[in-house]
Motif scaffolding. Structure first.
Motif, PDB file in Angstrom:
ATOM      1  N   ALA A 105      -8.663   1.284  -1.792  1.00  0.00           N
ATOM      2  CA  ALA A 105      -8.152  -0.272  -0.905  1.00  0.00           C
ATOM      3  C   ALA A 105      -7.085  -0.986  -1.433  1.00  0.00           C
ATOM      4  O   ALA A 105      -7.230  -0.598  -2.789  1.00  0.00           O
ATOM      5  CB  ALA A 105      -9.433  -0.523  -0.282  1.00  0.00           C
ATOM      6  N   TYR A 106      -7.026  -1.834  -1.126  1.00  0.00           N
ATOM      7  CA  TYR A 106      -5.781  -2.659  -1.453  1.00  0.00           C
ATOM      8  C   TYR A 106      -5.475  -3.714  -0.527  1.00  0.00           C
ATOM      9  O   TYR A 106      -5.079  -3.692   1.006  1.00  0.00           O
ATOM     10  CB  TYR A 106      -4.032  -1.846  -1.355  1.00  0.00           C
ATOM     11  N   THR A 107      -4.807  -4.761  -1.364  1.00  0.00           N
ATOM     12  CA  THR A 107      -4.247  -5.713  -0.670  1.00  0.00           C
ATOM     13  C   THR A 107      -3.522  -6.412  -2.054  1.00  0.00           C
ATOM     14  O   THR A 107      -3.815  -6.249  -3.412  1.00  0.00           O
ATOM     15  CB  THR A 107      -5.160  -6.902  -0.555  1.00  0.00           C
ATOM     16  N   ARG A 108      -2.330  -7.234  -1.709  1.00  0.00           N
ATOM     17  CA  ARG A 108      -2.284  -8.321  -2.302  1.00  0.00           C
ATOM     18  C   ARG A 108      -1.608  -9.243  -1.854  1.00  0.00           C
ATOM     19  O   ARG A 108      -2.018  -9.970  -0.482  1.00  0.00           O
ATOM     20  CB  ARG A 108      -0.494  -7.111  -2.512  1.00  0.00           C
ATOM     21  N   VAL A 109      -1.368 -10.513  -2.840  1.00  0.00           N
ATOM     22  CA  VAL A 109      -1.356 -12.130  -2.207  1.00  0.00           C
ATOM     23  C   VAL A 109      -0.435 -12.676  -3.583  1.00  0.00           C
ATOM     24  O   VAL A 109       0.271 -12.301  -4.384  1.00  0.00           O
ATOM     25  CB  VAL A 109      -2.237 -12.737  -2.717  1.00  0.00           C
ATOM     26  N   LEU A 110       0.966 -12.768  -2.496  1.00  0.00           N
ATOM     27  CA  LEU A 110       2.240 -13.787  -2.902  1.00  0.00           C
ATOM     28  C   LEU A 110       1.738 -15.037  -3.088  1.00  0.00           C
ATOM     29  O   LEU A 110       1.121 -15.956  -2.362  1.00  0.00           O
ATOM     30  CB  LEU A 110       3.200 -13.559  -1.667  1.00  0.00           C
ATOM     31  N   ASP A 161       1.906   5.501  -4.804  1.00  0.00           N
ATOM     32  CA  ASP A 161       2.797   6.565  -3.804  1.00  0.00           C
ATOM     33  C   ASP A 161       1.660   6.236  -2.814  1.00  0.00           C
ATOM     34  O   ASP A 161       1.152   6.822  -1.706  1.00  0.00           O
ATOM     35  CB  ASP A 161       2.740   7.865  -4.382  1.00  0.00           C
ATOM     36  N   ARG A 162       0.389   6.605  -3.073  1.00  0.00           N
ATOM     37  CA  ARG A 162      -0.498   6.177  -1.981  1.00  0.00           C
ATOM     38  C   ARG A 162      -0.809   5.190  -1.553  1.00  0.00           C
ATOM     39  O   ARG A 162      -0.920   5.390  -0.139  1.00  0.00           O
ATOM     40  CB  ARG A 162      -2.265   5.986  -2.675  1.00  0.00           C
ATOM     41  N   VAL A 163      -0.571   4.229  -1.735  1.00  0.00           N
ATOM     42  CA  VAL A 163      -0.322   2.583  -1.205  1.00  0.00           C
ATOM     43  C   VAL A 163       1.166   2.694  -0.275  1.00  0.00           C
ATOM     44  O   VAL A 163       0.777   2.402   1.240  1.00  0.00           O
ATOM     45  CB  VAL A 163      -0.526   1.331  -2.227  1.00  0.00           C
ATOM     46  N   THR A 205       9.837   1.278   3.206  1.00  0.00           N
ATOM     47  CA  THR A 205      10.357   2.541   2.087  1.00  0.00           C
ATOM     48  C   THR A 205       8.887   2.221   0.918  1.00  0.00           C
ATOM     49  O   THR A 205       8.410   1.540   0.523  1.00  0.00           O
ATOM     50  CB  THR A 205      11.625   2.041   1.389  1.00  0.00           C
ATOM     51  N   ARG A 206       9.442   3.375   0.031  1.00  0.00           N
ATOM     52  CA  ARG A 206       8.490   2.655  -1.073  1.00  0.00           C
ATOM     53  C   ARG A 206       8.751   2.605  -2.286  1.00  0.00           C
ATOM     54  O   ARG A 206       8.376   1.361  -3.033  1.00  0.00           O
ATOM     55  CB  ARG A 206       8.967   4.583  -1.709  1.00  0.00           C
ATOM     56  N   ASP A 207      10.254   2.333  -1.895  1.00  0.00           N
ATOM     57  CA  ASP A 207      11.328   1.389  -3.367  1.00  0.00           C
ATOM     58  C   ASP A 207      10.784  -0.384  -2.780  1.00  0.00           C
ATOM     59  O   ASP A 207      10.736  -1.291  -3.429  1.00  0.00           O
ATOM     60  CB  ASP A 207      12.733   1.063  -2.647  1.00  0.00           C
ATOM     61  N   ASN A 208      10.671  -1.001  -1.201  1.00  0.00           N
ATOM     62  CA  ASN A 208      10.038  -1.708  -0.930  1.00  0.00           C
ATOM     63  C   ASN A 208       8.739  -2.309  -1.370  1.00  0.00           C
ATOM     64  O   ASN A 208       8.080  -3.684  -2.083  1.00  0.00           O
ATOM     65  CB  ASN A 208      10.148  -1.903   0.734  1.00  0.00           C
TER      66      ASN A 208
END
Length: 138
Positions: free
Chosen positions: A58-63, A17-19, A34-37
């Motif tokens: 803080a946040y990050t992601r990697v594919l 939710d925060r992200v 969107t939240r779903d996305n």
């Protein structure tokens, strides 16, 4: 981590939710997402979050295919926690997580933070003319 910050990588610990709020309202590359996305993207990525006193800051992601290629994306640090190297720490964590997989190529896109990524070893594409993109019509 010293200084009260802790890195976590479990999807179940991410405050999506925060992200979602950060990305959809304050990240130029994800405005209106969107939240779903956000949740679908997180479920299909390696996630890295920084927490302080139990709160995600803080946040990050990697594919990644965990063999050859990775795309670093959605690097975001809460405005109240910027300037403390948290972005660098997250990116360094991503690099460390990918090291055992043998991934040779990690890419990212940024229009504002080239110096941040350069400190972690990123450079401009050596042959940008070799890269192409297919964008979906809006």
């Amino acid at each position: 981590m010293t200084d009260g910050y802790e890195i976590r990588t479990a999807l179940t610990e991410m405050d999506l939710d925060r992200v979602h709020h950060w990305l959809s309202t304050d990240a130029y590359w994800a405005l209106g997402r969107t939240r779903d996305n956000v949740e679908t993207a997180a479920r299909n990525s390696v996630n890295v979050g920084v927490f302080r006193d139990g709160e995600q800051v803080a946040y990050t992601r990697v594919l990644t295919d965990h063999a050859n290629f990775a795309w670093l994306c959605d690097v975001y640090v809460d405005r109240d926690h910027r300037g403390r190297g948290l972005g660098n720490r997250m990116v360094e964590t991503v690099v460390e997580l990918l090291e055992p997989t043998g991934v040779q190529r990690i890419v990212l896109a940024t229009s504002t933070a080239h110096d941040v990524y350069a400190r972690v070893g990123f450079t401009p594409l050596p042959r940008p003319q070799d890269w192409m993109i297919r964008l979906r019509d809006a």
